[in-house]
Design a protein around this motif. Structure first.
Motif, PDB file in Angstrom:
ATOM      1  N   LEU A 151     -12.465  20.489  22.972  1.00 24.66           N
ATOM      2  CA  LEU A 151     -13.068  19.167  21.913  1.00 24.66           C
ATOM      3  C   LEU A 151     -13.631  20.022  20.738  1.00 24.66           C
ATOM      4  CD1 LEU A 151     -14.416  16.726  24.631  1.00 24.66           C
ATOM      5  CD2 LEU A 151     -12.458  16.255  22.993  1.00 24.66           C
ATOM      6  N   PRO A 152     -13.786  19.244  19.493  1.00 21.44           N
ATOM      7  CA  PRO A 152     -14.118  19.732  18.295  1.00 21.44           C
ATOM      8  C   PRO A 152     -15.593  19.813  18.322  1.00 21.44           C
ATOM      9  CG  PRO A 152     -13.686  17.344  18.062  1.00 21.44           C
ATOM     10  CD  PRO A 152     -13.172  17.637  19.248  1.00 21.44           C
ATOM     11  N   GLU A 153     -16.300  20.791  17.757  1.00 21.87           N
ATOM     12  CA  GLU A 153     -17.579  20.906  17.691  1.00 21.87           C
ATOM     13  C   GLU A 153     -18.101  20.384  16.448  1.00 21.87           C
ATOM     14  OE1 GLU A 153     -18.615  25.230  18.156  1.00 21.87           O
ATOM     15  OE2 GLU A 153     -17.667  25.413  20.119  1.00 21.87           O
ATOM     16  N   SER A 154     -17.463  20.326  15.346  1.00 22.33           N
ATOM     17  CA  SER A 154     -17.840  19.881  14.135  1.00 22.33           C
ATOM     18  C   SER A 154     -17.915  18.396  13.906  1.00 22.33           C
ATOM     19  CB  SER A 154     -16.913  20.495  12.965  1.00 22.33           C
ATOM     20  OG  SER A 154     -17.298  20.012  11.708  1.00 22.33           O
ATOM     21  N   GLU A 155     -18.918  17.558  13.517  1.00 26.98           N
ATOM     22  CA  GLU A 155     -18.997  16.160  13.594  1.00 26.98           C
ATOM     23  C   GLU A 155     -17.892  15.652  12.230  1.00 26.98           C
ATOM     24  OE1 GLU A 155     -22.733  15.095  12.496  1.00 26.98           O
ATOM     25  OE2 GLU A 155     -23.826  15.411  14.291  1.00 26.98           O
ATOM     26  N   ASP A 156     -17.444  16.820  11.715  1.00 23.19           N
ATOM     27  CA  ASP A 156     -16.314  16.232  10.672  1.00 23.19           C
ATOM     28  C   ASP A 156     -15.124  15.952  11.119  1.00 23.19           C
ATOM     29  OD1 ASP A 156     -18.078  17.131   8.607  1.00 23.19           O
ATOM     30  OD2 ASP A 156     -17.326  19.000   8.365  1.00 23.19           O
ATOM     31  N   LEU A 157     -14.934  16.356  12.513  1.00 19.66           N
ATOM     32  CA  LEU A 157     -13.629  15.898  12.919  1.00 19.66           C
ATOM     33  C   LEU A 157     -13.751  14.760  13.999  1.00 19.66           C
ATOM     34  CD1 LEU A 157     -12.281  19.500  13.889  1.00 19.66           C
ATOM     35  CD2 LEU A 157     -11.697  18.229  11.988  1.00 19.66           C
ATOM     36  N   ASP A 158     -15.153  13.934  14.061  1.00 23.82           N
ATOM     37  CA  ASP A 158     -15.307  12.827  14.741  1.00 23.82           C
ATOM     38  C   ASP A 158     -14.114  11.934  14.440  1.00 23.82           C
ATOM     39  OD1 ASP A 158     -17.060  14.161  16.204  1.00 23.82           O
ATOM     40  OD2 ASP A 158     -18.798  13.279  15.305  1.00 23.82           O
ATOM     41  N   ALA A 159     -14.304  11.558  13.082  1.00 24.83           N
ATOM     42  CA  ALA A 159     -13.187  10.609  12.688  1.00 24.83           C
ATOM     43  C   ALA A 159     -11.882  10.654  13.224  1.00 24.83           C
ATOM     44  CB  ALA A 159     -13.158  10.571  11.200  1.00 24.83           C
ATOM     45  N   LEU A 160     -11.348  11.988  13.354  1.00 31.12           N
ATOM     46  CA  LEU A 160     -10.073  12.393  14.081  1.00 31.12           C
ATOM     47  C   LEU A 160      -9.995  11.956  15.297  1.00 31.12           C
ATOM     48  CD1 LEU A 160      -7.004  13.368  13.518  1.00 31.12           C
ATOM     49  CD2 LEU A 160      -8.265  15.692  13.868  1.00 31.12           C
ATOM     50  N   LEU A 161     -11.028  12.529  16.030  1.00 26.93           N
ATOM     51  CA  LEU A 161     -11.094  12.272  17.434  1.00 26.93           C
ATOM     52  C   LEU A 161     -11.121  10.751  17.805  1.00 26.93           C
ATOM     53  CD1 LEU A 161     -11.639  13.149  20.262  1.00 26.93           C
ATOM     54  CD2 LEU A 161     -13.965  13.381  20.026  1.00 26.93           C
ATOM     55  N   ASP A 162     -11.645  10.017  17.020  1.00 30.61           N
ATOM     56  CA  ASP A 162     -11.689   8.505  17.321  1.00 30.61           C
ATOM     57  C   ASP A 162     -10.462   7.762  17.026  1.00 30.61           C
ATOM     58  OD1 ASP A 162     -13.642   6.593  17.879  1.00 30.61           O
ATOM     59  OD2 ASP A 162     -13.007   5.603  16.025  1.00 30.61           O
ATOM     60  N   ARG A 163      -9.462   8.500  16.428  1.00 32.08           N
ATOM     61  CA  ARG A 163      -8.139   7.946  16.049  1.00 32.08           C
ATOM     62  C   ARG A 163      -7.323   7.999  17.600  1.00 32.08           C
ATOM     63  NH1 ARG A 163     -10.687   7.312  12.080  1.00 32.08           N
ATOM     64  NH2 ARG A 163      -9.623   6.571   9.903  1.00 32.08           N
ATOM     65  N   PHE A 164      -7.596   8.842  18.418  1.00 32.95           N
ATOM     66  CA  PHE A 164      -7.055   8.858  19.841  1.00 32.95           C
ATOM     67  C   PHE A 164      -7.608   7.954  20.656  1.00 32.95           C
ATOM     68  CE2 PHE A 164      -5.815  12.575  17.438  1.00 32.95           C
ATOM     69  CZ  PHE A 164      -4.278  12.714  17.663  1.00 32.95           C
ATOM     70  N   LEU A 165      -7.222   6.817  20.859  1.00 33.80           N
ATOM     71  CA  LEU A 165      -7.841   5.835  21.742  1.00 33.80           C
ATOM     72  C   LEU A 165      -7.640   6.344  23.391  1.00 33.80           C
ATOM     73  CD1 LEU A 165      -9.032   2.895  22.237  1.00 33.80           C
ATOM     74  CD2 LEU A 165      -6.745   2.065  22.336  1.00 33.80           C
ATOM     75  N   LEU A 166      -6.551   6.869  23.856  1.00 28.82           N
ATOM     76  CA  LEU A 166      -6.339   7.186  25.069  1.00 28.82           C
ATOM     77  C   LEU A 166      -6.627   8.532  25.264  1.00 28.82           C
ATOM     78  CD1 LEU A 166      -3.285   5.389  25.970  1.00 28.82           C
ATOM     79  CD2 LEU A 166      -5.646   4.693  27.074  1.00 28.82           C
ATOM     80  N   ARG A 167      -7.388   9.191  26.435  1.00 30.56           N
ATOM     81  CA  ARG A 167      -7.500  10.638  26.351  1.00 30.56           C
ATOM     82  C   ARG A 167      -7.414  10.777  28.041  1.00 30.56           C
ATOM     83  NH1 ARG A 167     -13.222  10.104  23.016  1.00 30.56           N
ATOM     84  NH2 ARG A 167     -12.289   9.332  21.111  1.00 30.56           N
ATOM     85  N   ALA A 168      -7.036  12.201  28.141  1.00 26.07           N
ATOM     86  CA  ALA A 168      -6.845  12.595  29.391  1.00 26.07           C
ATOM     87  C   ALA A 168      -7.121  14.301  29.664  1.00 26.07           C
ATOM     88  CB  ALA A 168      -5.562  12.486  30.054  1.00 26.07           C
ATOM     89  N   GLN A 169      -7.854  14.578  30.519  1.00 29.95           N
ATOM     90  CA  GLN A 169      -7.853  15.796  30.714  1.00 29.95           C
ATOM     91  C   GLN A 169      -6.795  16.604  31.590  1.00 29.95           C
ATOM     92  OE1 GLN A 169     -11.441  17.294  33.011  1.00 29.95           O
ATOM     93  NE2 GLN A 169     -11.294  19.425  32.186  1.00 29.95           N
ATOM     94  N   VAL A 170      -6.036  17.703  31.161  1.00 30.60           N
ATOM     95  CA  VAL A 170      -4.890  18.059  31.898  1.00 30.60           C
ATOM     96  C   VAL A 170      -5.160  19.286  32.363  1.00 30.60           C
ATOM     97  CG1 VAL A 170      -2.355  18.794  31.801  1.00 30.60           C
ATOM     98  CG2 VAL A 170      -3.207  16.919  30.106  1.00 30.60           C
ATOM     99  N   SER A 171      -5.338  19.579  33.620  1.00 26.50           N
ATOM    100  CA  SER A 171      -5.723  20.787  34.457  1.00 26.50           C
ATOM    101  C   SER A 171      -4.491  21.363  34.971  1.00 26.50           C
ATOM    102  CB  SER A 171      -6.704  20.553  35.514  1.00 26.50           C
ATOM    103  OG  SER A 171      -7.986  19.993  35.030  1.00 26.50           O
ATOM    104  N   PRO A 172      -4.619  22.807  35.044  1.00 31.17           N
ATOM    105  CA  PRO A 172      -3.388  23.348  35.982  1.00 31.17           C
ATOM    106  C   PRO A 172      -3.531  22.870  37.392  1.00 31.17           C
ATOM    107  CG  PRO A 172      -4.956  25.039  35.055  1.00 31.17           C
ATOM    108  CD  PRO A 172      -5.710  23.592  34.773  1.00 31.17           C
TER     109      PRO A 172
END
Length: 774
Positions: free
Chosen positions: A452-473
């Motif tokens: 996940l992004p560490e910079s707050e500048d990318l929060d707006a981009l993260l917010d555009r992705f409504l659905l999220r999932a962690q993909v593990s091996p």
């Protein structure tokens, strides 16, 4: 002085008027002697009403007249009045006066009550006097009283001619004749009470002079045989010794005890209205189930296409069932999905499969910190530059793609970010330095990142992705499945579901505006947001919540339902977390709160107890009359009607809550057929939530049954008036946990202390709670 007034049916009419006049006279005599006076009416073992202490002031007169305005009706069981007096009134310095027509069961009370009365007589000197209205004798009354007094045994014969020529407005009216004055003369003579009643007609000056003579069974005052045992007024009227009352007034002392038959009638009435209430609730439940089953059977025609699409996306992929469902849900919702996980976990494969489903252009890029806008949006047109135009050649790049897979998306630099946000959110691309905007056919973007992004500048981009999932091996078992799969080296077959998915999208889009979202869903979404904000410490934007609500409507529409249901809220676990480790806590909170809140049960119980107590008081006051046909006052009927109205409002709320629970249970039962939940997820939720929902529904149904039963108990024509108050009392006692009404210290106090603190029904409840402890 405790006056026990018989208010049975046999006392209605002329005897009612006489008995009320006698009570007025007795109260007056008691005050002349400076004695406290209370009136207790009785008609059945469970129907005793206490006036409270009648004081010699305006308030006391008002209380007495209000009490005497009660209608007469019911059986004739003096047990309730005597038990009430002994339990709630200090009888150490009291005497009892029973005013009745003598039509009592024989024996009138049980041997236990007789024994208690005898004990009080010996210990306190209490005396029980009977005042027999309109009859010469009553063996049952003789067995109960210290002395029995006859009052106006000839009255009905004397006034019958007058009654036949007078139209009475009501058999329960206090005045026998509208123009007649009733006077009371009371004289005291050395330990004796004398009573006389003068009835005078203003119209014809007829005077009926009557006297009261006393027949002494167990003499209290003296044992002499002189003539002072009989008093007369104005010369008096000597009773005709040959006179006998008519058949209606004949003694019923030899008949079976009436209380047993009355109790049976009460029990039958309770069973009747409980059965009617159960039938009504069951009919509504049956209708609701049929309606819901019909809704579930009319499954959206798109479900099969969606199921096949999910199956195609996940073909050959192991442990990627959730991700396959999310990319299809994102496509139908026109939203974007973000996969967080290490390289080589089939993230790009999911993007390519989705592109194959849509049949449109597919765009894929790996972002680095050196990626330029030309690589994403297309190079500048050299020909356009010759004409001083800033235009890109977008064909084959992101602005013209239907599905895109953007790997390591959070490495996008600021030169790309602003344009990318516009495409993701508005589906438009600025191709001409602000002078020309191009609509993008983009349906879904699958973003991927190792972190996940560490910079707050990318929060707006993260917010555009409504659905999220962690993909593990894949797990060890999953790895063995992959290695043994026959499709290991197969390439993806080209398969186009474009037409079918476009049809699904059109159907969902058309249906979406009509999908209802009820308040309880909004409340749950609000609670989830507060949990994420307060407990997880993450901000949830309004835009994300609005899009999440729309996606829940999409979920309902794809299942052919007309409203968003609680099971749809499960999808919030894929939308509102920021860091993958927060997902489990979010999921657990949603599941724990998925069963509808049952606070309405406790609130309704509290309100029903108050309304039932008020209804019982009013029904006792009207002697069960709820229509006014038996003389109930209009004010009392208005109060009863207002109680019924409030009960109806509570019933409506309970029915709605019960309907929601029944629907929730049915959908939990059908959860295995939910498109967007994996079989394991559906089974887990079902095992956790279904027992809770069933228990909540049982609790609501019980309170709903109580409310419906109470409404039926107050409805005219359902049960007889004379048992109505007893029925309500039985219903109240059966639905109330009396032990919770008192503290531990109160339950441990002595009876003497309890009598000093509690009065009337409160003392009765204290005794019941005390007995329940033992």
């Amino acid at each position: 002085l405790v006056i026990c007034l018989d208010t049975s049916w046999s006392m209605s009419g002329l005897r009612e008027q006489l008995s009320k006049a006698v009570v007025l006279a007795s109260v007056s005599a008691a005050h002349l002697q400076k004695r406290e006076c209370r009136i207790v009416s009785f008609s059945s073992a469970n129907n005793a009403i206490d006036s409270g202490v009648i004081t010699c002031d305006a308030e006391g007169v008002k209380r007495m007249l209000d009490f005497l305005s009660y209608s007469f009706g019911g059986g004739t069981d003096v047990t309730g009045a005597l038990k009430y007096a002994m339990e709630t009134i200090d009888m150490t310095s009291s005497d009892l006066l029973l005013v009745t027509d003598g039509e009592l069961p024989n024996p009138p009370v049980s041997t236990t009550i007789l024994s208690q009365l005898e004990t009080l007589r010996h210990q306190t000197g209490m005396e029980i006097h009977g005042l027999l209205i309109g009859k010469r004798e009553s063996p049952a009354l003789d067995s109960l009283c210290t002395e029995v007094h006859q009052f106006l045994a000839e009255y009905e014969r004397q006034v019958t001619p007058l009654v036949r020529t007078t139209k009475m407005a009501s058999s329960t009216s206090l005045s026998l004749f509208p123009t007649r004055r009733i006077g009371y003369i009371d004289r005291l003579s050395q330990k004796r009470y004398s009573f006389a009643l003068r009835a005078m007609s203003n119209s014809d000056s007829d005077r009926v002079n009557m006297r009261l003579y006393k027949r002494d069974k167990r003499r209290r005052f003296d044992d002499d045989d002189d003539d002072d045992d009989i008093w007369s007024y104005d010369g008096g009227y000597e009773p005709d010794t040959a006179y006998t009352a008519d058949d209606r007034e004949s003694s019923k002392g030899d008949e079976p005890v009436e209380s047993d038959a009355y109790v049976i009638r009460v029990e039958e009435s309770v069973e009747k209205i409980q059965h009617l209430a159960s039938l009504e609730i069951e009919e509504k439940r049956k209708f609701l189930k049929e309606e819901l089953n019909a809704e579930l059977k009319q499954k959206s025609s798109s479900r099969q296409i969606l199921a096949e699409s999910i199956s195609f996306v996940g073909t050959g992929l192991v442990e990627r069932d959730i991700e396959s469902r999310l990319v299809i849900l994102a496509l139908i919702s026109q939203e974007h999905v973000l996969f967080i996980g290490p390289p080589g976990t089939s993230k790009s494969m999911l993007g390519r499969r989705l592109s194959q489903l849509c049949g449109g252009p597919f765009f894929q890029r790996l972002f680095t910190k050196f990626t330029t806008p030309d690589e994403i949006f297309g190079p500048l047109s050299l020909k356009a530059l010759e004409n001083d135009q800033y235009v890109r050649c977008i064909e084959g790049f992101l602005p013209t793609a239907t599905v895109a897979f953007l790997d390591e998306i959070f490495k996008a630099n600021s030169a790309i970010l602003n344009t990318l946000l516009t495409i993701l959110n508005e589906r438009q691309f600025d191709n001409g330095a602000g002078t020309r905007r191009v609509d993008c056919p983009l349906k879904c973007v699958i973003g991927a990142s190792n972190e996940l992004p560490e910079s707050e500048d990318l929060d707006a981009l993260l917010d555009r992705f409504l659905l999220r999932a962690q993909v593990s091996p894949v797990s060890d078992e999953g790895l063995l499945e992959i290695l043994s799969s026959s499709q290991l080296s197969k390439e993806d077959s080209e398969r186009n579901y474009s037409d079918g998915l476009d049809e699904v999208f059109r159907d969902v889009s058309e249906t979406l505006p009509s999908i209802e979202m009820k308040r309880n869903i909004g409340v749950l979404i609000k609670d989830v947001r507060n949990f994420v904000t307060d407990t997880l410490g993450q901000y949830v934007s309004d835009r994300r919540l609005i899009k999440a609500a729309r996606l829940l409507r999409v979920s309902a529409a794809t299942h052919g339902r007309k409203q968003v249901d609680l099971i749809d809220v499960l999808l919030l676990q894929h939308m509102l977390w920021t860091y993958p480790q927060q997902k489990d806590a979010l999921r657990e909170f949603i599941i724990d709160n998925l069963t509808p809140n049952n606070d309405i049960v406790d609130q309704s119980k509290f309100l029903l107890q108050g309304l039932a107590a008020e209804a019982l008081t009013m029904v006792k006051k009207t002697m069960g009359d709820v229509t006014g046909k038996s003389g109930a006052r209009e004010d009392d009927l208005d109060t009863i009607n207002s109680i019924v109205t409030e009960l109806g409002e509570i019933k409506v709320l309970l029915e709605q809550h019960n309907n929601d629970l029944e629907r929730h249970i049915a959908l939990l039962d059908d959860l295995d057929n939910n498109i967007w939940l994996t079989p394991d997820e559906a089974q887990s939720v079902k095992q956790h939530c279904l027992p809770l929902a069933v228990a909540a529904s049982t609790a609501v149904s019980e309170v709903l049954n109580n409310a419906t039963t109470l409404i039926l108990a107050l409805a005219p024509g359902v049960i007889d008036n004379d048992v109505r108050s007893s029925v309500i009392e039985v219903l109240t006692e059966s639905s109330e946990d009396i032990s919770t009404m008192f503290s531990e210290d109160e339950l441990n106090m002595s009876l003497k202390e309890a009598k000093r603190i509690f009065k009337g029904d409160e003392l009765k409840n204290w005794k019941k709670a005390r007995n329940s402890m033992t």
